[in-house]
Motif scaffolding. Structure first.
Motif, PDB file in Angstrom:
ATOM      1  N   PRO A  46      33.583   6.449  29.048  1.00  0.00           N
ATOM      2  CA  PRO A  46      32.449   7.359  29.254  1.00  0.00           C
ATOM      3  C   PRO A  46      31.405   7.290  28.145  1.00  0.00           C
ATOM      4  N   ALA A  47      31.761   6.696  27.017  1.00  0.00           N
ATOM      5  CA  ALA A  47      30.769   6.544  25.945  1.00  0.00           C
ATOM      6  C   ALA A  47      29.717   5.503  26.292  1.00  0.00           C
ATOM      7  N   ALA A  48      30.026   4.639  27.256  1.00  0.00           N
ATOM      8  CA  ALA A  48      29.059   3.632  27.683  1.00  0.00           C
ATOM      9  C   ALA A  48      27.924   4.306  28.446  1.00  0.00           C
ATOM     10  N   PRO A  49      26.743   3.694  28.461  1.00  0.00           N
ATOM     11  CA  PRO A  49      25.634   4.276  29.216  1.00  0.00           C
ATOM     12  C   PRO A  49      26.001   4.459  30.687  1.00  0.00           C
ATOM     13  N   SER A  50      25.554   5.551  31.269  1.00  0.00           N
ATOM     14  CA  SER A  50      25.807   5.862  32.677  1.00  0.00           C
ATOM     15  C   SER A  50      24.492   6.176  33.357  1.00  0.00           C
ATOM     16  N   LEU A  51      24.244   5.541  34.490  1.00  0.00           N
ATOM     17  CA  LEU A  51      23.009   5.801  35.231  1.00  0.00           C
ATOM     18  C   LEU A  51      22.947   7.253  35.680  1.00  0.00           C
ATOM     19  N   ALA A  52      24.049   7.768  36.220  1.00  0.00           N
ATOM     20  CA  ALA A  52      24.043   9.157  36.687  1.00  0.00           C
ATOM     21  C   ALA A  52      23.772  10.123  35.543  1.00  0.00           C
ATOM     22  N   ARG A  53      24.421   9.885  34.400  1.00  0.00           N
ATOM     23  CA  ARG A  53      24.227  10.774  33.250  1.00  0.00           C
ATOM     24  C   ARG A  53      22.783  10.709  32.745  1.00  0.00           C
ATOM     25  N   THR A  54      22.221   9.499  32.747  1.00  0.00           N
ATOM     26  CA  THR A  54      20.843   9.330  32.278  1.00  0.00           C
ATOM     27  C   THR A  54      19.862  10.052  33.197  1.00  0.00           C
ATOM     28  N   LEU A  55      20.062   9.927  34.509  1.00  0.00           N
ATOM     29  CA  LEU A  55      19.170  10.608  35.448  1.00  0.00           C
ATOM     30  C   LEU A  55      19.392  12.125  35.415  1.00  0.00           C
ATOM     31  N   LYS A  56      20.612  12.541  35.211  1.00  0.00           N
ATOM     32  CA  LYS A  56      20.894  13.980  35.090  1.00  0.00           C
ATOM     33  C   LYS A  56      20.135  14.571  33.900  1.00  0.00           C
ATOM     34  N   ALA A  57      20.107  13.833  32.791  1.00  0.00           N
ATOM     35  CA  ALA A  57      19.372  14.302  31.611  1.00  0.00           C
ATOM     36  C   ALA A  57      17.880  14.389  31.877  1.00  0.00           C
ATOM     37  N   ALA A  81      32.484  13.221  33.716  1.00  0.00           N
ATOM     38  CA  ALA A  81      32.336  12.478  32.470  1.00  0.00           C
ATOM     39  C   ALA A  81      31.256  11.416  32.575  1.00  0.00           C
ATOM     40  N   TYR A  82      30.962  10.987  33.805  1.00  0.00           N
ATOM     41  CA  TYR A  82      29.935   9.972  34.020  1.00  0.00           C
ATOM     42  C   TYR A  82      28.593  10.581  34.441  1.00  0.00           C
ATOM     43  N   GLY A  83      28.556  11.918  34.543  1.00  0.00           N
ATOM     44  CA  GLY A  83      27.289  12.581  34.818  1.00  0.00           C
ATOM     45  C   GLY A  83      27.093  13.052  36.243  1.00  0.00           C
ATOM     46  N   PHE A  84      28.159  13.131  37.041  1.00  0.00           N
ATOM     47  CA  PHE A  84      28.016  13.565  38.431  1.00  0.00           C
ATOM     48  C   PHE A  84      28.262  15.066  38.561  1.00  0.00           C
ATOM     49  N   ASP A  85      27.328  15.735  39.232  1.00  0.00           N
ATOM     50  CA  ASP A  85      27.461  17.169  39.482  1.00  0.00           C
ATOM     51  C   ASP A  85      28.475  17.444  40.590  1.00  0.00           C
ATOM     52  N   ALA A 110      23.018  -6.451  40.440  1.00  0.00           N
ATOM     53  CA  ALA A 110      23.398  -5.050  40.259  1.00  0.00           C
ATOM     54  C   ALA A 110      23.115  -4.560  38.838  1.00  0.00           C
ATOM     55  N   VAL A 111      23.245  -5.460  37.854  1.00  0.00           N
ATOM     56  CA  VAL A 111      23.002  -5.034  36.469  1.00  0.00           C
ATOM     57  C   VAL A 111      21.551  -4.637  36.230  1.00  0.00           C
ATOM     58  N   ASP A 112      20.649  -5.038  37.135  1.00  0.00           N
ATOM     59  CA  ASP A 112      19.233  -4.698  36.987  1.00  0.00           C
ATOM     60  C   ASP A 112      18.910  -3.291  37.485  1.00  0.00           C
ATOM     61  N   LEU A 113      19.827  -2.671  38.211  1.00  0.00           N
ATOM     62  CA  LEU A 113      19.497  -1.395  38.841  1.00  0.00           C
ATOM     63  C   LEU A 113      19.343  -0.271  37.819  1.00  0.00           C
ATOM     64  N   PHE A 114      20.163  -0.264  36.778  1.00  0.00           N
ATOM     65  CA  PHE A 114      20.070   0.813  35.770  1.00  0.00           C
ATOM     66  C   PHE A 114      18.652   0.882  35.187  1.00  0.00           C
ATOM     67  N   PRO A 115      18.149  -0.178  34.542  1.00  0.00           N
ATOM     68  CA  PRO A 115      16.800  -0.073  33.974  1.00  0.00           C
ATOM     69  C   PRO A 115      15.714   0.059  35.031  1.00  0.00           C
ATOM     70  N   SER A 116      15.895  -0.551  36.179  1.00  0.00           N
ATOM     71  CA  SER A 116      14.854  -0.517  37.211  1.00  0.00           C
ATOM     72  C   SER A 116      14.716   0.867  37.829  1.00  0.00           C
ATOM     73  N   LEU A 117      15.836   1.514  38.135  1.00  0.00           N
ATOM     74  CA  LEU A 117      15.770   2.849  38.730  1.00  0.00           C
ATOM     75  C   LEU A 117      15.303   3.886  37.710  1.00  0.00           C
ATOM     76  N   CYS A 118      15.674   3.702  36.462  1.00  0.00           N
ATOM     77  CA  CYS A 118      15.168   4.619  35.431  1.00  0.00           C
ATOM     78  C   CYS A 118      13.650   4.511  35.298  1.00  0.00           C
ATOM     79  N   LYS A 119      13.131   3.310  35.413  1.00  0.00           N
ATOM     80  CA  LYS A 119      11.685   3.112  35.364  1.00  0.00           C
ATOM     81  C   LYS A 119      11.009   3.867  36.508  1.00  0.00           C
ATOM     82  N   LEU A 120      11.536   3.718  37.717  1.00  0.00           N
ATOM     83  CA  LEU A 120      10.950   4.400  38.867  1.00  0.00           C
ATOM     84  C   LEU A 120      11.060   5.914  38.737  1.00  0.00           C
TER      85      LEU A 120
END
Length: 340
Positions: A5-16, A43-47, A220-230
């Motif tokens: 869970p210490a690794a970056p998480s897309l769900a946690r990043t978007l939740k923030a 732990a990964y940021g899902f409600d 798939a590895v591109d989705l984290f930075p790409s979706l955060c940008k959008l």
């Protein structure tokens, strides 16, 4: 294993960034057959969540027994995609005025295929049983995706919602290669039939409709930075991402990768000795532009293909491109050695 869970998480990043987050469907980061002490969804940021048996928190309605499915499940396997779609639409309804991120990961097109008698009925009786079952669950998946899109529209969220439709690996079984054509291999192989997936993006008014991008190489590895940008969400500080920000490609502008892509298949001769024959690929692969090289982790058995000319990977040109083969082989082996 599970993801730290210490690794970056897309769900946690978007939740923030203010998003409501949910996971409905298959999860393969610990639980069931794998490990019993995996971190929970939160732990990964899902409600919210509704996970399968292979998750740390299996939903009781779809896991009556200690296995992927059971005839005793309250929600039968053939109704499982509807179960996940219902939860996704309910989540969107309850968070109508808040931005949302949802993993909707149905699993009924994954073996074992367990359609209802009504779903199998329309399929041609001349087909083998497994093919009839697969076609039946595929039709049901298609119907439920339609329900999802209709539901998003009914909620008035159509023009605010990006839907991505893709998969995690190639076909298994391939029915003699029929499901993978025109590509070679399938799941458990690093040939294109195992790693090249459908990818459909839908966002009315933002993603050009009816257009095919056959130039962008997106993973798939591109989705984290790409979706955060959008989403306008800041990436976690200090994190080094394997993926690239390619959101422009989702919006209709083909993009060129700056860095190569890498794959590994951890085959061994005990539990993962398959596939055999022509579809048995080397264990590493690298894609750089039009070129794709496969090689084993000790540098043996290199195969080089020009995917613009030979997407079916029918004839290796490693012997004709010795310097390129050496460079890409070294890069793939070096990458593998860098992994934990």
């Amino acid at each position: 294993d599970f993801l730290d869970p210490a690794a970056p998480s897309l769900a946690r990043t978007l939740k923030a960034a203010g998003y409501a987050t949910a996971h409905f469907g298959k999860w393969h980061l610990g639980g069931g057959r794998d490990v019993t002490d995996a971190p929970k969804f939160a732990a990964y940021g899902f409600d919210e969540h509704a996970g399968t048996w292979e998750s740390p928190q299996p939903h009781a309605d779809i896991t009556a027994k200690d296995w992927i499915w059971s005839p005793e499940d309250k929600v039968k396997r053939h109704d499982r995609t509807a179960f996940f779609v219902d939860r996704a639409l309910d989540f969107l309804k309850r968070h109508h005025d808040q931005p949302c991120y949802i993993n909707l990961w149905p699993d009924d097109t994954h073996t074992p295929w367990v359609p209802s008698d009504e779903q199998v009925g329309p399929q041609p009786a001349t087909l083998p049983e497994q093919q009839r079952k697969f076609r039946a669950v595929l039709v049901e998946l298609d119907r439920q995706v339609g329900r999802l899109l209709d539901g998003i529209k009914e909620l008035g969220l159509d023009e605010r919602t990006l839907v991505l439709f893709t998969s995690d690996n190639g076909a298994l079984p391939t029915f003699g290669g029929e499901r993978s054509k025109p590509y070679r291999g399938g799941k458990l192989s690093l040939y294109e039939g195992g790693i090249r997936m459908p990818f459909i993006a839908r966002w009315p008014g933002r993603v050009p409709a009816g257009r095919t991008d056959d130039r962008t190489v997106l993973a798939a590895v591109d989705l984290f930075p790409s979706l955060c940008k959008l989403a306008g969400a800041a990436l976690p500080e200090g994190a080094a991402f394997d993926g690239e920000e390619l959101s422009g490609a989702l919006l209709g502008t083909p993009a060129a990768r700056r860095q190569p892509l890498f794959w590994e298949y951890g085959r061994n001769e005990t539990a993962f000795a398959y596939p055999q024959g022509r579809d048995r690929s080397p264990r590493l692969a690298i894609r750089e532009g039009r070129w794709k090289l496969l090689v084993n982790e000790d540098g043996s058995g290199p195969e080089l293909y020009d995917l613009q000319l030979d997407a079916g990977e029918t004839k290796s040109v490693a012997e004709q491109q010795l310097e390129l083969t050496r460079r890409l082989s070294d890069a793939a082996v070096t990458w593998r050695k860098s992994l934990p």
